[in-house]
Design an enzyme around this catalytic site. Sequence first.
Site, PDB file in Angstrom:
ATOM      1  N   THR A 127      -4.740  17.699  16.069  1.00 25.22           N
ATOM      2  CA  THR A 127      -3.566  16.862  15.754  1.00 25.22           C
ATOM      3  C   THR A 127      -3.696  16.244  14.356  1.00 25.22           C
ATOM      4  OG1 THR A 127      -4.554  14.892  16.741  1.00 25.22           O
ATOM      5  CG2 THR A 127      -3.152  16.226  18.181  1.00 25.22           C
ATOM      6  N   GLY A 187       6.108   1.968  34.242  1.00 23.17           N
ATOM      7  CA  GLY A 187       5.702   1.311  33.000  1.00 23.17           C
ATOM      8  C   GLY A 187       4.198   1.295  32.802  1.00 23.17           C
ATOM      9  N   TYR A 247      -7.977  10.284  30.810  1.00 21.11           N
ATOM     10  CA  TYR A 247      -8.291   9.802  29.458  1.00 21.11           C
ATOM     11  C   TYR A 247      -9.176   8.562  29.546  1.00 21.11           C
ATOM     12  CZ  TYR A 247      -7.748   7.253  25.085  1.00 21.11           C
ATOM     13  OH  TYR A 247      -8.009   6.539  23.939  1.00 21.11           O
ATOM     14  N   ASN A 292      -3.793  -1.420  21.657  1.00 28.36           N
ATOM     15  CA  ASN A 292      -2.729  -0.547  21.130  1.00 28.36           C
ATOM     16  C   ASN A 292      -2.662  -0.648  19.609  1.00 28.36           C
ATOM     17  OD1 ASN A 292      -1.993  -0.728  24.039  1.00 28.36           O
ATOM     18  ND2 ASN A 292      -0.263   0.502  23.344  1.00 28.36           N
TER      19      ASN A 292
END
Length: 308
Positions: A35, A268, A139, A168
């Site tokens: 990526t 969510g 993950y 984040n």
Amino acid sequence: MNFLITGAAGFLGSTLANQLAREGHQVRGLDDLSTGDPQALPPDVHFTRGDVNDRPKLWTLLQEVDCVYHLAARVSVPESILYPREYNATNVGGTVSLMEAMRDVGIRRVVLASSGAIYGEQEVQPLAEGLTPRPRSPYAVSKLAAEYYVRTIGSLWGIETVALRIFNAYGPGQHLPPSQPPVVPYFLKQATRSGSLVLHGDGNQTRDYVYVDDVVSAMIAAATAPGINGLVLNVGSGVETSVRDLARLALKVAGSGSNLVANAQTGGGVSRMCANIALAEKKLNYKPSIPLEEGLRLTLQRDARFKK
Ligand code: NAD
């Protein structure tokens, strides 16, 4: 100092490489470019394309290195649910391959990019490092296993280790895949292109958004700070923000009149996440300095993909 960064062409790796090079360090980067984008690296970073499981390549790259930043990983939670074997091979197997090569070459310290995702759903906030991890995806399991591996074999082999549980992170250059993109670049893209901002669930779930330069400052401190061997340290902003409020801020900084649309069909995820950063403040002298609104403005200014 001499550094090797695995995953150097990725979002955090390239930002770290640029900062280390600006500070006059020698930087080598390894990335398989699954990526990553090597164009994000400055010319004075010595870049090698390769897999983190390629030990002969690691032996060559590790010569004369003082500290390794291990960031190479597959990073998509939804993708990890589809392909856990691949996530295990790269995120866990790649970490063990790197540690073996470090032992063979005699490297002193590794800084592992771990994740706040290892906490999962907890009763208490903010999240402190002593909580029992409750990973909810392959993950998160892979990041936790990588933490245990570096700490355990590091102590057996005399390699100093520190794992940074990054929350984040966002900022210019964050990977923006067409499906399941990270929420910050997705909201900024929609806001600048007058598309709707779709919230997963009701949008009331909270996260801890931390600007990339603050993460990089913690990483740089972790290379040399004394007394951190074997620790895990949270790296977040220490501020809890709902996804709905993040979307509103994205609209504000972009000057956009786009709609917010709640999608009740999608969950969510974890309901609340906020980092307790007291340990990183104490051990790394870490002080996140970019509030969310300013960080979103900087991201818009510095990332050409969001130009209207
Ligand atoms: P990223 O996807 O931009 O960077 C990861 C890089 O690793 C990519 O450039 C990719 O090409 C490379 N890579 C993947 N598999 C590889 C392999 N087998 N061999 C060599 N290189 C390989 O992601 P990022 O956001 O920069 O994340 C960097 C690290 O930080 C990851 O370990 C991630 O788990 C961790 N982290 C990031 C965040 C965040 O919010 N960005 C949060 C928590 C943890």
